[in-house]
Design a protein around this motif. Structure first.
Motif, PDB file in Angstrom:
ATOM      1  N   TRP A  68       0.804  -1.231   0.000  1.00  0.00           N
ATOM      2  CA  TRP A  68       0.000   0.000   0.000  1.00  0.00           C
ATOM      3  C   TRP A  68       0.829   1.269   0.000  1.00  0.00           C
ATOM      4  O   TRP A  68       0.334   2.313  -0.424  1.00  0.00           O
ATOM      5  N   ILE A 101      -6.417  -1.098   6.349  1.00  0.00           N
ATOM      6  CA  ILE A 101      -5.072  -1.335   5.784  1.00  0.00           C
ATOM      7  C   ILE A 101      -4.081  -0.319   6.365  1.00  0.00           C
ATOM      8  O   ILE A 101      -4.473   0.723   6.897  1.00  0.00           O
ATOM      9  N   ILE A 103      -1.723   2.264   5.283  1.00  0.00           N
ATOM     10  CA  ILE A 103      -1.356   3.086   4.114  1.00  0.00           C
ATOM     11  C   ILE A 103      -0.996   4.483   4.610  1.00  0.00           C
ATOM     12  O   ILE A 103      -1.679   5.022   5.490  1.00  0.00           O
TER      13      ILE A 103
END
Ligand code: 6PG
Length: 245
Positions: A68, A101, A103
């Protein structure tokens, strides 16, 4: 995949999957394959309800083993509301993907719906111009994910604002024809300059408009004008949305 259909008169690549989750999986795998051959990936996502399943699979499924930190997210369009408003496309993506996630926050290029619309369209356009490579004189996205409204709109390009398809600006102010809600939207010029564009359409209520666009190529609908000049276009449909094809 249930079946691929190549609509020869429009050389469209159409993937028809049994269930919505299968559609999300297919697109998830496509994004993963593109991400894994890209140093930096610039992807613009749509809002509405359809992408929720995809975001969840991108967040949790192992085949989406994407690095990511090399991915930059943008929006195809955003409603002119605050990021905590339930109407916000950013709010949904944050809940389903970005809150899960890992990121870098600098990789999330949110359209600031809370800003004055014209100023925000300009600010967002400048951000895109600074971040993306230029191809054929315009910023080029690696991936653009589109939804389809049952009135044939895509992004926030509605049938009564079809000139936004060829507007040479990057992002503009659009108005929802029924609610008069202001929106910021990428123009058709930017969408058609992308390397890869995918429509993700699910549900029986979209079957008629899908047929109007894919089979009949009815150009009164903005989505029928999405034809990347240099890139690839794919349609990912569930059986319900494809049942009139
Ligand atoms: C938006 C979207 C819009 C959406 C279609 C389909 O901000 O609403 O970007 O273009 O993709 O309206 O919406 P659904 O996925 O909710 O059917």
């Amino acid at each position: 995949m249930l079946k691929n259909k190549l609509n020869y008169n429009m050389n469209l690549d159409i993937h028809i999957l049994a269930k919505p989750a299968d559609v999300a999986t297919a697109i998830c795998k496509r994004i993963t394959s593109i991400a894994n051959i890209s140093n930096t990936l610039h992807i613009a996502i749509s809002g509405g309800s359809t992408p929720a399943l995809l975001f969840t699979q991108l967040a949790y499924k192992t085949y989406a083993n994407i690095n990511w930190k090399n991915v930059h997210f943008y929006w195809v369009d955003e409603r002119c509301v605050s990021p905590i408003n339930d109407e916000s496309n950013y709010k949904m993506a944050k809940a389903k993907l970005f809150s899960i996630i890992s990121i870098p926050s600098k990789n999330i290029h949110r359209i600031k719906g809370e800003n004055e619309a014209n100023e925000e369209a300009l600010r967002y356009s400048n951000e895109i111009a600074q971040q993306l490579p230029i191809y054929n004189g315009l910023p080029q996205f690696d991936i653009i994910l589109l939804g389809l409204g049952d009135d044939g709109h895509t992004a926030s390009i509605f049938p009564n604002q079809i000139t936004l398809l060829t507007d040479t600006r990057i992002a503009v102010v659009a108005t929802h024809p029924k609610t008069a809600q202001k929106r910021i939207s990428l123009t058709g010029s930017i969408i058609n300059n992308a390397k890869y564009v995918a429509f993700m359409v699910m549900g029986a209520e979209k079957a008629n408009i899908v047929n109007q666009i894919i089979t009949l190529n009815n150009t009164e609908y903005p989505a029928a004008h999405i034809r990347p000049s240099y890139g690839m276009l794919e349609w990912f449909l569930d059986q319900e949305a494809a049942k009139m094809l």
